[in-house]
Every structure is written in C-alpha cells, then in structure tokens.
Design a protein around this motif. Structure first.
Motif, mmCIF file in Angstrom:
data_model
loop_
_atom_site.group_PDB
_atom_site.id
_atom_site.type_symbol
_atom_site.label_atom_id
_atom_site.label_comp_id
_atom_site.label_asym_id
_atom_site.label_seq_id
_atom_site.Cartn_x
_atom_site.Cartn_y
_atom_site.Cartn_z
ATOM 1 N N VAL A 236 0.802 -1.184 -0.034
ATOM 2 C CA VAL A 236 0.139 0.044 -0.166
ATOM 3 C C VAL A 236 0.890 1.277 0.090
ATOM 4 O O VAL A 236 0.579 2.177 -0.838
ATOM 5 N N THR A 237 2.092 1.057 0.789
ATOM 6 C CA THR A 237 2.857 2.377 0.927
ATOM 7 C C THR A 237 3.417 2.479 -0.612
ATOM 8 O O THR A 237 3.545 3.972 -0.838
ATOM 9 N N GLN A 238 3.702 1.634 -1.150
ATOM 10 C CA GLN A 238 4.268 2.030 -2.553
ATOM 11 C C GLN A 238 3.632 2.483 -3.588
ATOM 12 O O GLN A 238 3.755 3.476 -4.256
ATOM 13 N N GLU A 239 2.217 2.041 -3.440
ATOM 14 C CA GLU A 239 1.143 2.193 -4.313
ATOM 15 C C GLU A 239 0.817 3.669 -4.206
ATOM 16 O O GLU A 239 0.540 4.352 -5.224
ATOM 17 N N VAL A 240 0.581 4.035 -2.893
ATOM 18 C CA VAL A 240 -0.103 5.259 -2.853
ATOM 19 C C VAL A 240 0.728 6.414 -2.966
ATOM 20 O O VAL A 240 0.597 7.623 -3.632
ATOM 21 N N ALA A 243 1.751 6.774 -6.881
ATOM 22 C CA ALA A 243 0.504 7.528 -7.528
ATOM 23 C C ALA A 243 0.381 8.978 -7.239
ATOM 24 O O ALA A 243 -0.220 9.892 -8.238
ATOM 25 N N ALA A 244 1.117 9.328 -5.963
ATOM 26 C CA ALA A 244 0.832 10.801 -5.617
ATOM 27 C C ALA A 244 2.097 11.555 -6.180
ATOM 28 O O ALA A 244 2.347 12.692 -5.750
ATOM 29 N N ARG A 256 9.629 13.626 -4.177
ATOM 30 C CA ARG A 256 9.455 14.081 -5.363
ATOM 31 C C ARG A 256 10.788 14.219 -6.396
ATOM 32 O O ARG A 256 11.830 14.230 -5.325
ATOM 33 N N PRO A 257 10.804 14.042 -7.394
ATOM 34 C CA PRO A 257 12.061 14.177 -8.140
ATOM 35 C C PRO A 257 12.948 15.179 -7.800
ATOM 36 O O PRO A 257 12.482 16.723 -7.678
ATOM 37 N N GLY A 258 14.138 14.957 -7.371
ATOM 38 C CA GLY A 258 15.109 15.890 -6.974
ATOM 39 C C GLY A 258 15.053 16.562 -5.605
ATOM 40 O O GLY A 258 15.697 17.349 -4.940
#
Length: 393
Positions: A236-240, A243-244, A256-258
């Motif tokens: 669940v941790t990975q999926e949520v 997706a966010a 987030r990237p960076g």
C-alpha cells in the motif's frame, strides 16, 4: 580552509563527504526506540557540550584534510531541544574545519513537541535549510501507544511551522502498527502526502531487542502485524506514494524528483562521513583504506573523554576490502537507482558473480538499468538481505 584537495585515491571518495552530529538528549524515551538517546531531568550544559563538539570536529578534520562538506545532519536524540545559539555554534565549527559546498544540505531533526516558530526562525538564521519532523502517526491513539508526547493536531501545527520557515522539510511515519489495516493506512498516508511538500520517511515498525516493546511482545501484550499483513501495508505504501508523485528512492524514503535527502543518499551511495558526538559512527578514507569510527555512547562519558583527549573516539577499524564490497551492496541496493557493479569490483577486489546475478535477474528480483547499473526490483526489495547474501557469496 586552505588545505589542498586530496586526490580521489579510493572508490569511496567520489560519493561525497558529509558530517553527522549526534545530539543524544530526548524529553522522553519512546518504547520502540533503540537509538542512543537519553533523558536528563536536569538542564543540559549546552555550552560545555558545544565546546566538546568543537574539539571533536577539529580532531576529525585533522584526519580528513581537503574535504568539501556536501551535507550536515543534526540527528539524535532530539536536536530541536538545542537552542539556536548552540546549533549555530555547531555549524560554525564545521564550516571552520572544512570547506563547504555552496549548496550544502543542512538538516535538523525535530520533534513536534519542541517546535516553536521563534526557535525555527533561529535555526534558519543559524544555517539550517531543511528539517525532518518525527510525526510518526496522525491519530492520537496511535501516538499514545507509540509513547509520543504530541497529539496529531500538534504534529500538523509543527509541519505548518516548518513549511513557513523552510523550503525543504520532511516528516516520518511508522506503519505496521498493531491492528493497523491497509485501508486505515491508505487514508493516513494520503493525509500525510497532502501535508508533505516533497519528502516522507515511512518506516515499518520493528521490535528491537532491549526496548520496552520487545518485552511487551515477548509477554504477549503487543502483537504487531504478521509477515503477510506487514507486506500488504508495505505494498500500500509503495502504491499510494507512487500514484501521488512521491516514489520510493530508497526502501523507506519517498520524494518528489530532485527532493531526496542528500545526506541519506551519501550513506546509501557509500560515501564518506564524519560521525561527531556521543555514540556517532563514521566512515572515513585514509589513503587506500576505509575506516570505521565509533565514539563513546554515554553522553557524560563522551564529554569527559573529549575534555581529556580531544575526541571521544573509542574504536577505529580498518574495513577489509571484502567487507567494503558487502557494505556497498547492502546500502546501494536499498536505492531505486541501484549500484554500479564496477564500483563494487573496485571496493571488493573482484567482480560480482555473473551466474548468480543472471539467476536473480531471471527470477525477477534484480533488474539491469541503463549504463550497466543493477537494482532490486519491487519483488526483490522486500527480500534485500537474501539478495545481498546471494551476490556477496
């Protein structure tokens, strides 16, 4: 500093140099915590400890000339119990001992109960540019069971205070708590993501020997989720988070990237770092050797040792090439970016076994990336220890 740069004569050197400063004091000891943290009911003599930190920083700097500091991490314990003046003194000591990268990341760990706007303003003025908050849960019942002193409302107020003073901030949550369901964790996680600008650290509860939780579990009074339930919460941790827009860049860290934690990346990329303060661990490079250092754990004993000897280091170990390769695997395969097998070979003195690697790739546990790197797959990440054991054999 005027020292000339040191040649990159070791495969570690190109991964950067950081400084970890351990402030060992807490307002209370959490029942799941096995960190080197201590409660003191009398006020801590911050001026005396600061002088000792300065002495140990100078001692380590003399062993590591020419380094450029890319990150500083003030961990603990609870560093946010320090006055901003003490934090400024620590950062000034580091900047006086080594050269600083212009964009060095300087992180301070904080607990919601010790977050005040005036204190955070002082930390920002001292040079801190990132904070990491120990929120741990977003409901009061869970916080109470985890031994935390703050409420969920106080935690979110602390996050708002951090956001008002720092462009970069993160907070921690613990999952796989007793009786936690995937649906409840999914809702809690979505609430956290809505409040986290760029980074979350999400740790699965582990029952560590010597902690109160270990005693409760042994007595049958605490029952964490079994392996299958914990795996469902991990999924669940990975999926949520994915997706966010906060995918895992390391098994327990999402950004987030960076926006990844540069200091923690330095650890996982097997860089070089000074460990300063009671119970701190370091990894330093001396010529062709990589050294592991450990300081005295007990705060007052560390203080006395530094005042007597100029440092609190009680152990310095030359890490064998075979162990360097194994450490590099264990750290680097935690990362989504994986590792460079050529660097492993330089550290270990031999390449990865091609047949073992091919077998893991064939089993869908390891994947090959562009440029020859390798990484654990989503299936392989939860069984990382087994992957490392196979590749290191």
């Amino acid at each position: 500093m005027g020292a000339a740069p040191v040649a990159p004569d070791h495969p570690t050197r190109d991964a950067g140099f950081g400084v970890y400063l351990h402030w060992p004091f807490c307002a209370s000891k959490c029942p799941y915590c096995d960190f080197n943290s201590h409660v003191r009911h009398a006020p801590v003599d911050e001026a005396r400890f600061l002088a000792a930190f300065r002495a140990e920083i100078a001692h380590v700097a003399a062993r590591t000339p020419g380094r450029r500091v890319s990150s500083i991490f003030l961990g603990g314990g609870t560093p946010s119990l320090m006055s901003p003046r003490t934090v400024a003194g620590l950062l000034d000591a580091v900047a006086g001992a080594w050269s600083m990268e212009p964009d060095a990341e300087i992180t301070l760990e904080a607990n919601p109960t010790s977050v005040e706007a005036t204190r955070f303003r002082g930390y920002r003025e001292a040079g801190v540019n990132r904070v990491s908050l120990g929120v741990q849960a977003l409901d009061d019942a869970s916080l109470k069971s985890l031994g935390r002193l703050h409420t969920a409302e106080e935690a979110m107020a602390a996050v708002s205070t951090a956001a008002a003073h720092f462009e970069r901030y993160s907070f921690d949550l613990i999952y796989a708590r007793p009786d936690q369901t995937p649906d409840a964790w999914k809702a809690e996680l979505r609430e956290a993501i809505a409040r986290a600008a760029e980074h979350l650290s999400l740790y699965q509860l582990t029952i560590e020997p010597g902690t109160p939780f270990h005693g409760l579990a042994a007595a049958g009074r605490l029952t964490p989720p079994d392996e299958d339930a914990a795996r469902a919460l991990y999924d669940v941790t990975q999926e949520v988070c994915e997706a966010a827009g906060l995918p895992a860049y390391e098994i327990s860290n999402h950004a987030r990237p960076g926006a990844q934690s540069r200091h923690n990346l330095l650890y996982w990329r097997y860089g070089e770092y000074a460990g300063i303060g009671p119970g701190a661990h370091g990894r330093l490079v001396a010529g062709a050797d990589r050294l592991g250092t450990v300081t005295e754990k007990a705060p007052e004993a560390w203080l006395a040792r530094v005042e007597r000897d100029g440092h609190g280091v009680v152990e310095t170990e030359t890490i064998a090439a075979s162990d360097q390769g194994d450490e590099f695997l264990m750290m680097g395969l935690r990362l989504a970016e994986g590792i460079d097998p050529a660097r492993y070979a330089a550290l270990k003195g031999r390449p990865l076994d091609a047949a073992r690697l091919d077998a893991l790739v064939g089993d869908g546990l390891v994947r090959r990336l562009e440029g020859g790197r390798i990484a654990a797959t989503p299936r392989g990440a939860p069984v990382l220890n087994a992957l490392v054991a196979t590749l290191a054999a």
